[in-house]
Design a protein around this motif. Structure first.
Motif, PDB file in Angstrom:
ATOM      1  N   LYS A   1      38.403 -75.761   7.821  1.00 15.89           N
ATOM      2  CA  LYS A   1      39.676 -75.766   8.540  1.00 15.89           C
ATOM      3  C   LYS A   1      40.453 -74.473   8.306  1.00 15.89           C
ATOM      4  N   SER A   2      41.562 -74.516   7.555  1.00 18.73           N
ATOM      5  CA  SER A   2      42.400 -73.333   7.338  1.00 18.73           C
ATOM      6  C   SER A   2      41.988 -72.503   6.117  1.00 18.73           C
ATOM      7  N   PHE A   3      40.922 -72.894   5.455  1.00 20.18           N
ATOM      8  CA  PHE A   3      40.437 -72.155   4.284  1.00 20.18           C
ATOM      9  C   PHE A   3      39.328 -71.199   4.699  1.00 20.18           C
ATOM     10  N   TRP A   4      39.487 -69.943   4.322  1.00 21.43           N
ATOM     11  CA  TRP A   4      38.548 -68.888   4.680  1.00 21.43           C
ATOM     12  C   TRP A   4      38.041 -68.197   3.419  1.00 21.43           C
ATOM     13  N   GLY A   5      36.859 -67.641   3.510  1.00 25.08           N
ATOM     14  CA  GLY A   5      36.310 -66.789   2.466  1.00 25.08           C
ATOM     15  C   GLY A   5      36.290 -65.361   2.969  1.00 25.08           C
ATOM     16  N   ALA A   6      36.179 -64.424   2.060  1.00 29.15           N
ATOM     17  CA  ALA A   6      36.123 -63.017   2.447  1.00 29.15           C
ATOM     18  C   ALA A   6      35.297 -62.241   1.435  1.00 29.15           C
ATOM     19  N   THR A   7      34.636 -61.222   1.920  1.00 36.97           N
ATOM     20  CA  THR A   7      33.989 -60.241   1.062  1.00 36.97           C
ATOM     21  C   THR A   7      34.452 -58.876   1.564  1.00 36.97           C
ATOM     22  N   PHE A   8      34.689 -57.939   0.655  1.00 38.48           N
ATOM     23  CA  PHE A   8      35.292 -56.678   1.060  1.00 38.48           C
ATOM     24  C   PHE A   8      34.764 -55.504   0.256  1.00 38.48           C
ATOM     25  N   LEU A   9      34.966 -54.313   0.823  1.00 37.83           N
ATOM     26  CA  LEU A   9      34.646 -53.047   0.190  1.00 37.83           C
ATOM     27  C   LEU A   9      35.826 -52.121   0.433  1.00 37.83           C
ATOM     28  N   ASP A  10      36.392 -51.572  -0.635  1.00 37.94           N
ATOM     29  CA  ASP A  10      37.546 -50.679  -0.548  1.00 37.94           C
ATOM     30  C   ASP A  10      37.159 -49.290  -1.047  1.00 37.94           C
ATOM     31  N   ALA A  11      37.731 -48.257  -0.444  1.00 35.70           N
ATOM     32  CA  ALA A  11      37.475 -46.884  -0.864  1.00 35.70           C
ATOM     33  C   ALA A  11      38.755 -46.078  -0.694  1.00 35.70           C
ATOM     34  N   GLY A  12      38.951 -45.070  -1.559  1.00 35.43           N
ATOM     35  CA  GLY A  12      40.098 -44.201  -1.391  1.00 35.43           C
ATOM     36  C   GLY A  12      40.471 -43.422  -2.635  1.00 35.43           C
ATOM     37  N   ASN A  13      41.471 -42.568  -2.474  1.00 34.32           N
ATOM     38  CA  ASN A  13      42.034 -41.775  -3.559  1.00 34.32           C
ATOM     39  C   ASN A  13      43.229 -41.006  -3.000  1.00 34.32           C
ATOM     40  N   VAL A  14      43.920 -40.301  -3.862  1.00 35.08           N
ATOM     41  CA  VAL A  14      44.986 -39.382  -3.481  1.00 35.08           C
ATOM     42  C   VAL A  14      44.646 -38.013  -4.061  1.00 35.08           C
ATOM     43  N   TRP A  15      45.163 -36.955  -3.435  1.00 33.16           N
ATOM     44  CA  TRP A  15      44.937 -35.591  -3.902  1.00 33.16           C
ATOM     45  C   TRP A  15      46.217 -34.793  -3.778  1.00 33.16           C
TER      46      TRP A  15
END
Length: 132
Positions: free
Chosen positions: A39-53
């Motif tokens: 119903k209103s319950f979801w699963g997720a898998t993710f990949l994040d990337a980044g940085n600051v310079w």
């Protein structure tokens, strides 16, 4: 937040080191796959990337300037799984994430240099709303 960067700079361990980890150029990316569990319950898998310079050289923060030759090595990478409760107007998120690559030298060989104890590196986050 503010645990990496700018660039390949890694401050000495002290209580105020996070103040130096801001930059003038930011890159961030996120890929997330969501799937319905019930119903209103979801699963997720993710990949994040980044940085600051920094755009200008800073002698006090080695490897902090944006350079094309070091750009790919200085992208931090993390992944994880999470749960979502979607109320149509509001989303509650509960995520578990682990780092895969730190943008600084960790004395480990290869691109995946975020070794160590799994539970020591595990990040647990609760949030309201989607990040993008």
């Amino acid at each position: 937040m503010r645990s990496i960067g700018p660039g390949g700079y890694h401050p000495e361990k002290d209580q105020y080191s996070f103040l130096d980890q801001t930059g003038t150029f930011r890159f961030e990316a996120n890929v997330e796959y969501r799937f319905r569990i019930f119903k209103s319950f979801w699963g997720a898998t993710f990949l994040d990337a980044g940085n600051v310079w920094l755009l200008r050289k800073d002698e006090a923060r080695k490897d902090s300037q944006l350079q094309l030759k070091t750009f790919s090595k200085q992208i931090a990478l993390g992944t994880g799984v999470g749960f979502r409760y979607d109320m149509d107007i509001l989303v509650f998120r509960f995520d578990f994430g682990i780092p895969l690559h730190y943008p600084y030298d960790t004395e480990k060989n290869g691109y995946f240099n975020a070794g160590g104890a799994f539970f020591k590196n595990l990040g647990i986050h609760f949030a309201i709303g989607y990040p993008f």
